[in-house]
Design a protein around this motif. Structure first.
Motif, PDB file in Angstrom:
ATOM      1  N   ALA A  86      -5.566   3.376   5.543  1.00 25.67           N
ATOM      2  CA  ALA A  86      -5.978   4.575   4.807  1.00 25.67           C
ATOM      3  C   ALA A  86      -6.407   5.717   5.721  1.00 25.67           C
ATOM      4  O   ALA A  86      -6.449   6.877   5.286  1.00 25.67           O
ATOM      5  CB  ALA A  86      -7.123   4.225   3.856  1.00 25.67           C
ATOM      6  N   THR A 124      -8.596  -0.305   5.469  1.00 23.11           N
ATOM      7  CA  THR A 124      -9.294   0.852   6.037  1.00 23.11           C
ATOM      8  C   THR A 124      -8.461   1.510   7.118  1.00 23.11           C
ATOM      9  O   THR A 124      -8.356   2.745   7.185  1.00 23.11           O
ATOM     10  CB  THR A 124     -10.661   0.418   6.605  1.00 23.11           C
ATOM     11  OG1 THR A 124     -11.459  -0.134   5.546  1.00 23.11           O
ATOM     12  CG2 THR A 124     -11.393   1.596   7.214  1.00 23.11           C
ATOM     13  N   PRO A 164      -7.518  10.331  -0.108  1.00 25.61           N
ATOM     14  CA  PRO A 164      -7.980   9.239  -0.980  1.00 25.61           C
ATOM     15  C   PRO A 164      -7.055   8.972  -2.162  1.00 25.61           C
ATOM     16  O   PRO A 164      -7.028   7.850  -2.675  1.00 25.61           O
ATOM     17  CB  PRO A 164      -9.355   9.734  -1.455  1.00 25.61           C
ATOM     18  CG  PRO A 164      -9.807  10.682  -0.396  1.00 25.61           C
ATOM     19  CD  PRO A 164      -8.556  11.348   0.110  1.00 25.61           C
ATOM     20  N   TRP A 216     -14.001   0.165  -3.632  1.00 24.04           N
ATOM     21  CA  TRP A 216     -14.650   1.186  -2.821  1.00 24.04           C
ATOM     22  C   TRP A 216     -16.090   1.406  -3.270  1.00 24.04           C
ATOM     23  O   TRP A 216     -16.442   1.125  -4.414  1.00 24.04           O
ATOM     24  CB  TRP A 216     -13.872   2.499  -2.901  1.00 24.04           C
ATOM     25  CG  TRP A 216     -12.461   2.363  -2.444  1.00 24.04           C
ATOM     26  CD1 TRP A 216     -11.373   2.082  -3.215  1.00 24.04           C
ATOM     27  CD2 TRP A 216     -11.983   2.439  -1.097  1.00 24.04           C
ATOM     28  NE1 TRP A 216     -10.246   1.998  -2.437  1.00 24.04           N
ATOM     29  CE2 TRP A 216     -10.584   2.215  -1.131  1.00 24.04           C
ATOM     30  CE3 TRP A 216     -12.595   2.693   0.134  1.00 24.04           C
ATOM     31  CZ2 TRP A 216      -9.799   2.226   0.013  1.00 24.04           C
ATOM     32  CZ3 TRP A 216     -11.808   2.707   1.287  1.00 24.04           C
ATOM     33  CH2 TRP A 216     -10.428   2.473   1.212  1.00 24.04           C
ATOM     34  N   TRP A 260      -4.966   6.052  -1.398  1.00 23.16           N
ATOM     35  CA  TRP A 260      -5.604   4.765  -1.130  1.00 23.16           C
ATOM     36  C   TRP A 260      -5.495   3.850  -2.346  1.00 23.16           C
ATOM     37  O   TRP A 260      -5.511   4.315  -3.489  1.00 23.16           O
ATOM     38  CB  TRP A 260      -7.079   4.950  -0.794  1.00 23.16           C
ATOM     39  CG  TRP A 260      -7.365   5.846   0.361  1.00 23.16           C
ATOM     40  CD1 TRP A 260      -6.462   6.432   1.213  1.00 23.16           C
ATOM     41  CD2 TRP A 260      -8.657   6.292   0.794  1.00 23.16           C
ATOM     42  NE1 TRP A 260      -7.108   7.205   2.143  1.00 23.16           N
ATOM     43  CE2 TRP A 260      -8.457   7.135   1.915  1.00 23.16           C
ATOM     44  CE3 TRP A 260      -9.955   6.056   0.341  1.00 23.16           C
ATOM     45  CZ2 TRP A 260      -9.517   7.748   2.585  1.00 23.16           C
ATOM     46  CZ3 TRP A 260     -11.013   6.652   1.013  1.00 23.16           C
ATOM     47  CH2 TRP A 260     -10.801   7.486   2.120  1.00 23.16           C
ATOM     48  N   LEU A 302       0.827  -1.202   0.000  1.00 22.53           N
ATOM     49  CA  LEU A 302       0.000   0.000   0.000  1.00 22.53           C
ATOM     50  C   LEU A 302       0.866   1.258   0.000  1.00 22.53           C
ATOM     51  O   LEU A 302       0.587   2.223  -0.728  1.00 22.53           O
ATOM     52  CB  LEU A 302      -0.940  -0.004   1.209  1.00 22.53           C
ATOM     53  CG  LEU A 302      -1.975  -1.132   1.253  1.00 22.53           C
ATOM     54  CD1 LEU A 302      -2.826  -1.021   2.518  1.00 22.53           C
ATOM     55  CD2 LEU A 302      -2.850  -1.140   0.013  1.00 22.53           C
TER      56      LEU A 302
END
Length: 323
Positions: free
Chosen positions: A186, A183, A191, A208, A194, A129
Motif C-alpha cells: 500500500a 502495508t 487509500p 485498518w 488499499w 490486492l
C-alpha cells in the motif's frame, strides 16, 4: 421487558448466531477438504468460491452475490476485471449475459468484491490486492447526482466507492507477516486502492485503525495502520469478516438513489478474536455501553463484554430487589 430480560435475550441471540457461525465454518472447512481431490485446479477454486458465497449470501438484504462477475462500464467500455465474489445490488440489472451464463455488470451496481484464495502466499496476495484496487478505483457516477459527497484522499466523489478484500482458506504466513506485506504494497498508493480487509480462515482478520486513537476504521483513511484480529477459536475470522461486511453495507448505495444509513444487524456479544494493534498505537478506552460496533472493531474481547454484561445484570437485579 426489564433490563435484565433484555440482556438475557441479547445473550440468547448471540449464542444462536455463534452456533450458526460455527456450523458455517465447519461447512467451509468441509468444502475445502472435499474439493481437494478434484482433477482440475479451476474446479477446486470454483467450489471453494461457491462455498464462501453460500456462507455469506443470505445475510444481506437487497443484495445478490455473484460468482466470477465481470465488471465493465457499458458506455465507456471500461473494464474492471472479473472478481471471484461480488455483492451486487438487486436494483441494477446486468447489461450483458454471456452464452456461458456469466454476466457483466456496471460498477454502479457493485458494492463490494472479494478475491478468494485456497492458500494465500505473497504472490497471490499481491495479485489479489492489485486486482481489487482496479474496481475500487472505478467511477460509479453513472447519473447526474449532486446530493452525495463521499470524502476521498483527493477530494469528494458523488458516490460510495466499491470496497474490496481478500479471503484465504489457509496461509503459511502469520497474520503479522501478512499485515506487513499489505502495508508494503500500500505504500505510495492512495487509500482508495488499499484493501478494506484480509481474512484467513486459519489465521484471523486484518483491518485498518486510526494510529492516534486505536479506533478501527472499516474503510482505510490516509495514515491508517493495520490491526490484527487474531484467531481465537474456529469461528473468529469468519465472524470478523461478516461483521466488517455488515459495517460496510450500512452505506452501500446505488448512485442516483437516496442514501439510507442502515443498522448493523448482528447481535451483541459475538466474539471476533483478540485485537492486536501495531506498537505505539493505543487501545480505545473501555466501552461503556452495549453495541455490536465496539465488539466488532476490537474495542474489547468477548470475555470482557460478557463480564460487563453480567455485572450490569447483577446491578439490575439489585435495583429490582431494592425497590
Amino acid at each position: 421487558m426489564t433490563g435484565g430480560d433484555d440482556i438475557c435475550a441479547q445473550q440468547q441471540q448471540a449464542l444462536a448466531e455463534f452456533r450458526r457461525m460455527a456450523n458455517t465454518v465447519i461447512q467451509l472447512d468441509r468444502a475445502f477438504h472435499d474439493s481437494a481431490d478434484l482433477h482440475h485446479g479451476d474446479d477446486i477454486g470454483f467450489e471453494r468460491e461457491a462455498a464462501l458465497l453460500s456462507a455469506l449470501g443470505y445475510r444481506f438484504d437487497g443484495i445478490t452475490l455473484l460468482q466470477r462477475l465481470g465488471i465493465e462500464d457499458p458506455t465507456t467500455g471500461g473494464w474492471f476485471d472479473q472478481h471471484d465474489i461480488a455483492f451486487a445490488d438487486d436494483r441494477v440489472t446486468p447489461h450483458r449475459t454471456l452464452s456461458s451464463g456469466r454476466v457483466r455488470l456496471d460498477p454502479q451496481g457493485v458494492h463490494a468484491v472479494i478475491e478468494v484464495k485456497s492458500y494465500l502466499d505473497t504472490r497471490k496476495l499481491e495479485e489479489s490486492l492489485s486486482h481489487i484496487a482496479t474496481v475500487q478505483a472505478a467511477s460509479r457516477r453513472r447519473v447526474g447526482e449532486r446530493h452525495l459527497k463521499f470524502p476521498t484522499s483527493t477530494g469528494f466523489v458523488p458516490y460510495v466507492p466499491v470496497s474490496g478484500g481478500v479471503f484465504g482458506y489457509r496461509s503459511r504466513l502469520t497474520l503479522a507477516t501478512l499485515a506487513q506485506k499489505v502495508t508494503d504494497w500500500a505504500s505510495g498508493k492512495p487509500p482508495e486502492h488499499w484493501p478494506h480487509f484480509i481474512t484467513v480462515l486459519d489465521r484471523g482478520h486484518l483491518m485498518w485503525c486510526d494510529p492516534n486513537t486505536g479506533e478501527a476504521v472499516h474503510r482505510p483513511l490516509p495514515g491508517s495502520v493495520l490491526m490484527r484480529l487474531e484467531r481465537e477459536d474456529d469461528t473468529d475470522p469468519l465472524v470478523s469478516l461478516v461483521a466488517h461486511l455488515h459495517e460496510l453495507a450500512r452505506i452501500w448505495h446505488v448512485p442516483g438513489t437516496e442514501l439510507h444509513i442502515k443498522p448493523n444487524p448482528l447481535p451483541n456479544g459475538i466474539g471476533i478474536g483478540v485485537a492486536v494493534r501495531p506498537p505505539g498505537v493505543p487501545a480505545p478506552p473501555p466501552c461503556v455501553h452495549y453495541c455490536t460496533n465496539c465488539h466488532a472493531t476490537g474495542r474489547m474481547t468477548y470475555d470482557e463484554q460478557r463480564q460487563m454484561r453480567e455485572a450490569e445484570q447483577r446491578n439490575v437485579e439489585k435495583r429490582r430487589i431494592a425497590t
